[in-house]
Scaffold this motif. Structure first.
Motif, short mmCIF file in Angstrom:
data_model
loop_
_atom_site.label_atom_id
_atom_site.label_comp_id
_atom_site.label_asym_id
_atom_site.label_seq_id
_atom_site.Cartn_x
_atom_site.Cartn_y
_atom_site.Cartn_z
N TYR A 1 -17.66 15.64 -41.64
CA TYR A 1 -17.25 15.16 -40.33
C TYR A 1 -15.80 14.68 -40.39
CZ TYR A 1 -22.23 15.24 -39.32
OH TYR A 1 -23.54 15.64 -39.15
N ARG A 2 -15.11 14.91 -39.29
CA ARG A 2 -13.72 14.45 -39.17
C ARG A 2 -13.71 13.15 -38.39
NH1 ARG A 2 -8.81 16.42 -35.64
NH2 ARG A 2 -7.07 16.19 -37.09
N CYS A 3 -13.06 12.14 -38.96
CA CYS A 3 -12.98 10.83 -38.32
C CYS A 3 -11.60 10.62 -37.70
CB CYS A 3 -13.26 9.71 -39.32
SG CYS A 3 -13.09 8.05 -38.61
N HIS B 1 -6.47 10.46 -39.23
CA HIS B 1 -7.69 11.22 -39.51
C HIS B 1 -8.05 11.20 -41.00
CE1 HIS B 1 -5.84 13.05 -35.87
NE2 HIS B 1 -7.07 12.97 -35.42
N TYR C 1 -16.38 9.99 -34.89
CA TYR C 1 -16.67 11.08 -35.82
C TYR C 1 -17.08 12.33 -35.05
CZ TYR C 1 -16.85 7.24 -39.16
OH TYR C 1 -16.53 6.15 -39.93
N ASN D 1 -13.88 3.73 -34.62
CA ASN D 1 -13.70 5.05 -35.23
C ASN D 1 -14.64 6.06 -34.61
OD1 ASN D 1 -11.82 3.95 -36.95
ND2 ASN D 1 -13.12 3.96 -38.77
N SER E 1 -21.98 12.64 -44.76
CA SER E 1 -23.03 11.67 -44.44
C SER E 1 -24.26 11.79 -45.34
CB SER E 1 -23.47 11.83 -42.98
OG SER E 1 -24.01 13.11 -42.75
#
Length: 272
Positions: free
Chosen positions: A53-55, A104, A66, A64, A109
């Motif tokens: 996942y990109r935060c 970013h 995701y 934040n 997870s």
């Protein structure tokens, strides 16, 4: 009096403006994605595909955001952090593909440790390098007959070495380490060489040196192969860590012969 009040108000306004300008830039900025990514310092290899996942950072961690980015393939080599519960229980990840910036960073997870294994550290080639290439007058130092040199006559006296007469032994091994020092007195171009606890004399022509191997155009040249690297002795200042080829050399009548060659492939020396 009115003019003085206007002046005071103007000065006060200017001070407030300067104070606001001087406040730290990050006082109201977003969290830094580069700082999160800095936690990913452990090198691992994935054992199965995992979602990444990109935060996008907010002004505090709860802000934040995701978004699903894709899957990291099985067998990928990546850097990860420890399990970070404060971020919702994720691993921060980085690689050439998943690259962070100021806003970013990327996370995985997956729970537990079943999706990766620690990557093997790349073995570093370590060879002996001399602190000095000198031969001394007041003490003996180890020397080798250089590969490519003809067998050398070692005489039992300094005069014999100069005149090339008298008793001598013939020394021809490029593997045997002997010790040498410069002769005292007038014959200071004569080496005293100790072989099997006996002293012999040799008029120096550059055939004996404190090293037995060298690097030429990035190629390691040695009487020994990679499996005997503990016996390799390189000159002071020699650079070898970027070498991708290794030639095992031996002496023949006309000079040197390359007996075997190896190239570095996937951190292993492979004969070709």
């Amino acid at each position: 009096m009115k003019k003085n009040r206007i002046l005071i108000v103007t000065v006060f306004s200017l001070m407030i403006t300067l104070l606001l300008v001087s406040l730290p830039a990050n006082a109201s900025s977003y969290l830094n994605g580069n700082e999160y990514a800095a936690a990913a310092t452990r090198k691992v290899k994935t054992t199965k595909a995992v979602k990444v996942y990109r935060c996008t950072t907010g002004k505090y961690e709860a802000a934040n955001r995701y978004s699903y980015y894709g899957k990291i393939k099985k067998g990928s080599k990546i850097d990860i952090s420890k399990w970070i519960m404060s971020l919702g229980g994720v691993w921060v990840v980085k690689s050439n593909k998943y690259h962070h910036d100021s806003r970013h960073f990327f996370v995985i997870s997956a729970k537990g440790h079943s999706w990766y294994k620690r990557a093997k550290k790349q073995a570093t080639l370590k060879l002996k390098i001399l602190k000095s290439n000198k031969i001394y007058f007041d003490s003996y130092t180890g020397v080798y007959l250089q590969a490519g040199s003809k067998p050398q006559k070692l005489y039992t006296s300094a005069n014999g070495a100069i005149e090339k007469s008298g008793n001598y032994i013939t020394f021809k091994s490029i593997y045997k380490r002997v010790t040498a020092r410069w002769n005292d007195g007038d014959n200071d171009d004569i080496l005293r060489i100790r072989v099997n606890s006996k002293t012999y004399y040799y008029e120096d022509e550059g055939d004996f040196s404190p090293y037995n191997s060298w690097v030429d155009k990035g190629i390691i040249n040695s009487p020994y192969g990679p499996s005997s690297k503990s016996k390799v002795v390189l000159p002071h200042g020699e650079k070898y860590k970027s070498s991708k080829r290794w030639d095992k050399i031996e002496t023949i009548t006309d000079g040197l012969l390359i007996d075997n060659s190896w190239e570095l492939k996937k951190n292993k020396w492979v004969k070709f």
